[in-house]
Design a protein around this motif. Structure first.
Motif, PDB file in Angstrom:
ATOM      1  N   LEU A 224      10.894  -0.550   7.811  1.00  0.00           N
ATOM      2  CA  LEU A 224       9.568  -0.176   7.313  1.00  0.00           C
ATOM      3  C   LEU A 224       9.491   1.345   7.222  1.00  0.00           C
ATOM      4  N   VAL A 225       9.211   1.836   6.012  1.00  0.00           N
ATOM      5  CA  VAL A 225       9.182   3.279   5.761  1.00  0.00           C
ATOM      6  C   VAL A 225       7.794   3.678   5.269  1.00  0.00           C
ATOM      7  N   SER A 226       7.283   4.784   5.785  1.00  0.00           N
ATOM      8  CA  SER A 226       5.942   5.241   5.388  1.00  0.00           C
ATOM      9  C   SER A 226       5.998   6.076   4.110  1.00  0.00           C
ATOM     10  N   LYS A 227       6.602   5.501   3.076  1.00  0.00           N
ATOM     11  CA  LYS A 227       6.667   6.102   1.741  1.00  0.00           C
ATOM     12  C   LYS A 227       6.321   5.019   0.730  1.00  0.00           C
ATOM     13  N   ASN A 228       5.670   5.416  -0.369  1.00  0.00           N
ATOM     14  CA  ASN A 228       5.379   4.406  -1.378  1.00  0.00           C
ATOM     15  C   ASN A 228       6.635   4.083  -2.184  1.00  0.00           C
ATOM     16  N   LEU A 229       6.567   3.010  -2.953  1.00  0.00           N
ATOM     17  CA  LEU A 229       7.749   2.509  -3.655  1.00  0.00           C
ATOM     18  C   LEU A 229       8.274   3.502  -4.687  1.00  0.00           C
ATOM     19  N   LYS A 230       7.377   4.249  -5.295  1.00  0.00           N
ATOM     20  CA  LYS A 230       7.790   5.237  -6.302  1.00  0.00           C
ATOM     21  C   LYS A 230       8.693   6.301  -5.680  1.00  0.00           C
ATOM     22  N   VAL A 231       8.319   6.784  -4.492  1.00  0.00           N
ATOM     23  CA  VAL A 231       9.114   7.800  -3.793  1.00  0.00           C
ATOM     24  C   VAL A 231      10.470   7.232  -3.394  1.00  0.00           C
ATOM     25  N   ILE A 232      10.476   5.985  -2.909  1.00  0.00           N
ATOM     26  CA  ILE A 232      11.733   5.336  -2.523  1.00  0.00           C
ATOM     27  C   ILE A 232      12.653   5.202  -3.735  1.00  0.00           C
ATOM     28  N   GLN A 233      12.094   4.783  -4.869  1.00  0.00           N
ATOM     29  CA  GLN A 233      12.896   4.567  -6.074  1.00  0.00           C
ATOM     30  C   GLN A 233      13.520   5.862  -6.578  1.00  0.00           C
ATOM     31  N   GLU A 234      12.793   6.963  -6.452  1.00  0.00           N
ATOM     32  CA  GLU A 234      13.299   8.252  -6.930  1.00  0.00           C
ATOM     33  C   GLU A 234      14.566   8.686  -6.202  1.00  0.00           C
ATOM     34  N   LYS A 235      14.762   8.184  -4.980  1.00  0.00           N
ATOM     35  CA  LYS A 235      15.938   8.550  -4.184  1.00  0.00           C
ATOM     36  C   LYS A 235      17.113   7.587  -4.380  1.00  0.00           C
ATOM     37  N   LEU A 236      16.890   6.533  -5.148  1.00  0.00           N
ATOM     38  CA  LEU A 236      17.935   5.531  -5.368  1.00  0.00           C
ATOM     39  C   LEU A 236      18.594   5.737  -6.730  1.00  0.00           C
ATOM     40  N   PRO A 237      19.840   5.259  -6.901  1.00  0.00           N
ATOM     41  CA  PRO A 237      20.556   5.474  -8.164  1.00  0.00           C
ATOM     42  C   PRO A 237      19.849   4.827  -9.356  1.00  0.00           C
ATOM     43  N   ILE A 238      19.694   5.592 -10.420  1.00  0.00           N
ATOM     44  CA  ILE A 238      19.082   5.072 -11.644  1.00  0.00           C
ATOM     45  C   ILE A 238      19.997   4.001 -12.238  1.00  0.00           C
ATOM     46  N   GLY A 239      19.428   2.860 -12.577  1.00  0.00           N
ATOM     47  CA  GLY A 239      20.215   1.781 -13.168  1.00  0.00           C
ATOM     48  C   GLY A 239      20.622   0.719 -12.172  1.00  0.00           C
ATOM     49  N   GLN A 240      20.788   1.101 -10.907  1.00  0.00           N
ATOM     50  CA  GLN A 240      21.181   0.113  -9.895  1.00  0.00           C
ATOM     51  C   GLN A 240      19.970  -0.640  -9.350  1.00  0.00           C
TER      52      GLN A 240
ATOM     53  N   MET B   3       0.852  -1.196   0.000  1.00  0.00           N
ATOM     54  CA  MET B   3       0.000   0.000   0.000  1.00  0.00           C
ATOM     55  C   MET B   3       0.891   1.251   0.000  1.00  0.00           C
ATOM     56  N   SER B   4       0.769   2.111   1.005  1.00  0.00           N
ATOM     57  CA  SER B   4       1.564   3.344   1.020  1.00  0.00           C
ATOM     58  C   SER B   4       2.865   3.187   1.804  1.00  0.00           C
ATOM     59  N   TYR B   5       3.199   1.964   2.189  1.00  0.00           N
ATOM     60  CA  TYR B   5       4.432   1.684   2.928  1.00  0.00           C
ATOM     61  C   TYR B   5       5.400   0.889   2.052  1.00  0.00           C
ATOM     62  N   THR B   6       6.680   0.940   2.429  1.00  0.00           N
ATOM     63  CA  THR B   6       7.702   0.151   1.741  1.00  0.00           C
ATOM     64  C   THR B   6       8.605  -0.506   2.778  1.00  0.00           C
ATOM     65  N   THR B   7       8.845  -1.801   2.591  1.00  0.00           N
ATOM     66  CA  THR B   7       9.795  -2.518   3.438  1.00  0.00           C
ATOM     67  C   THR B   7      11.112  -2.639   2.684  1.00  0.00           C
ATOM     68  N   ILE B   8      12.175  -2.146   3.297  1.00  0.00           N
ATOM     69  CA  ILE B   8      13.507  -2.225   2.698  1.00  0.00           C
ATOM     70  C   ILE B   8      14.229  -3.416   3.319  1.00  0.00           C
ATOM     71  N   HIS B   9      14.553  -4.399   2.494  1.00  0.00           N
ATOM     72  CA  HIS B   9      15.242  -5.606   2.949  1.00  0.00           C
ATOM     73  C   HIS B   9      16.744  -5.421   2.739  1.00  0.00           C
ATOM     74  N   LYS B  10      17.501  -5.565   3.822  1.00  0.00           N
ATOM     75  CA  LYS B  10      18.944  -5.339   3.760  1.00  0.00           C
ATOM     76  C   LYS B  10      19.714  -6.657   3.646  1.00  0.00           C
ATOM     77  N   ALA B  11      20.950  -6.547   3.199  1.00  0.00           N
ATOM     78  CA  ALA B  11      21.789  -7.727   2.973  1.00  0.00           C
ATOM     79  C   ALA B  11      22.092  -8.482   4.266  1.00  0.00           C
ATOM     80  N   ASP B  12      22.050  -7.793   5.416  1.00  0.00           N
ATOM     81  CA  ASP B  12      22.335  -8.463   6.693  1.00  0.00           C
ATOM     82  C   ASP B  12      21.110  -9.173   7.265  1.00  0.00           C
ATOM     83  N   GLY B  13      19.996  -9.159   6.513  1.00  0.00           N
ATOM     84  CA  GLY B  13      18.783  -9.844   6.953  1.00  0.00           C
ATOM     85  C   GLY B  13      17.794  -8.958   7.684  1.00  0.00           C
ATOM     86  N   SER B  14      18.186  -7.746   8.039  1.00  0.00           N
ATOM     87  CA  SER B  14      17.278  -6.840   8.742  1.00  0.00           C
ATOM     88  C   SER B  14      16.352  -6.127   7.757  1.00  0.00           C
TER      89      SER B  14
END
Length: 246
Positions: free
Chosen positions: A181-197, A167-178
């Motif tokens: 939970l962020v109260s932002k939708n996936l589109k907003v999260i993606q905009e802050k991440l490097p394009i192509g990665q 829904m309007s939340y995004t769970t970020i799964h990290k390499a260490d297994g942790s």
């Protein structure tokens, strides 16, 4: 120092205000110009670019409210000074960047309270600028800050395995297994991440390509580091294979 211009048709009022600023706020304000009319004041504003304009309301020819017509870009704070309370209320409700008003004769305690409010505003503005610069520097280093219920988490882009929308939340799964939970939708999260990665597997899944170990051609899934298997839509998997020149 805070740059000040005073517009008042009474010389005594100009001098009294300048005296109060010098006496009660030593070395904090610099009066760049004392003007007796709106026309004279506009010229000084254009030349000096003040931080604060102390502006009398009732003056011959043009009153203080004319400043909103004469100055196109008001990027300074206006403090109206007037002997008439009805003008003070009109000033407070008028358009423009009005910070406050002072009734004449100016009361020292009211002036001090108003200036203390101005200092607080300046401090807040400086903090916001510093935080913005810090955030920009962190992003340049590949670090993103995420606001969570328990605190602010700082995560390097390469630490992220994948991001999962709910829904309007995004769970970020990290390499260490942790997880975060962020109260932002996936589109907003993606905009802050490097394009192509980071690439979409489907509308609810965003994967870090640096964490992919294997792409299965037949079953349309990817294997991430840590043995995590994620399935994607046919179209997105096709794009993913194309991305890796399959």
């Amino acid at each position: 120092m805070i740059k000040v211009i005073i517009i008042d048709d009474e010389k005594k009022a100009q001098e009294t205000l300048e005296l109060f600023l010098d006496r009660y706020f030593p070395r904090q304000f610099k009066v760049l110009a004392k003007c007796s009319s709106i026309d004279e004041g506009v010229k000084s504003i254009q030349m000096e670019r003040p931080d604060i304009l102390f502006l009398d309301v009732q003056m011959p020819k043009k009153n203080g409210f004319a400043i909103f017509e004469e100055v196109k870009k008001i990027d300074f704070d206006i403090i109206f000074t007037t002997a008439h309370k009805e003008y003070a209320l009109q000033a407070w409700n008028s358009a423009g960047k009005v910070f406050g008003y002072l009734l004449k004769p100016i009361d020292i305690s009211e002036l001090q309270n108003l200036m203390n409010r101005f200092f607080e505003k300046q401090d807040q503005g400086s903090l916001i600028v510093k935080l913005d610069r810090m955030s920009e520097n962190m992003e340049n280093l590949g670090i993103q800050a995420y606001n969570t219920l328990s605190g602010i988490e700082f995560v390097h882009f390469d630490e992220i395995l994948y991001c999962e929308a709910s829904m309007s939340y995004t769970t970020i799964h990290k390499a260490d297994g942790s997880q975060i939970l962020v109260s932002k939708n996936l589109k907003v999260i993606q905009e802050k991440l490097p394009i192509g990665q980071f690439i979409r597997m489907h509308h609810k899944l965003l994967v870090n390509v640096k964490q992919i170990l294997r792409i299965d051609k037949k079953e349309d899934f990817v294997l991430l580091k840590g043995g995590i298997q994620l399935s994607g839509s046919s179209r997105k998997m096709k794009d993913l294979k194309k991305y890796f020149a399959y």
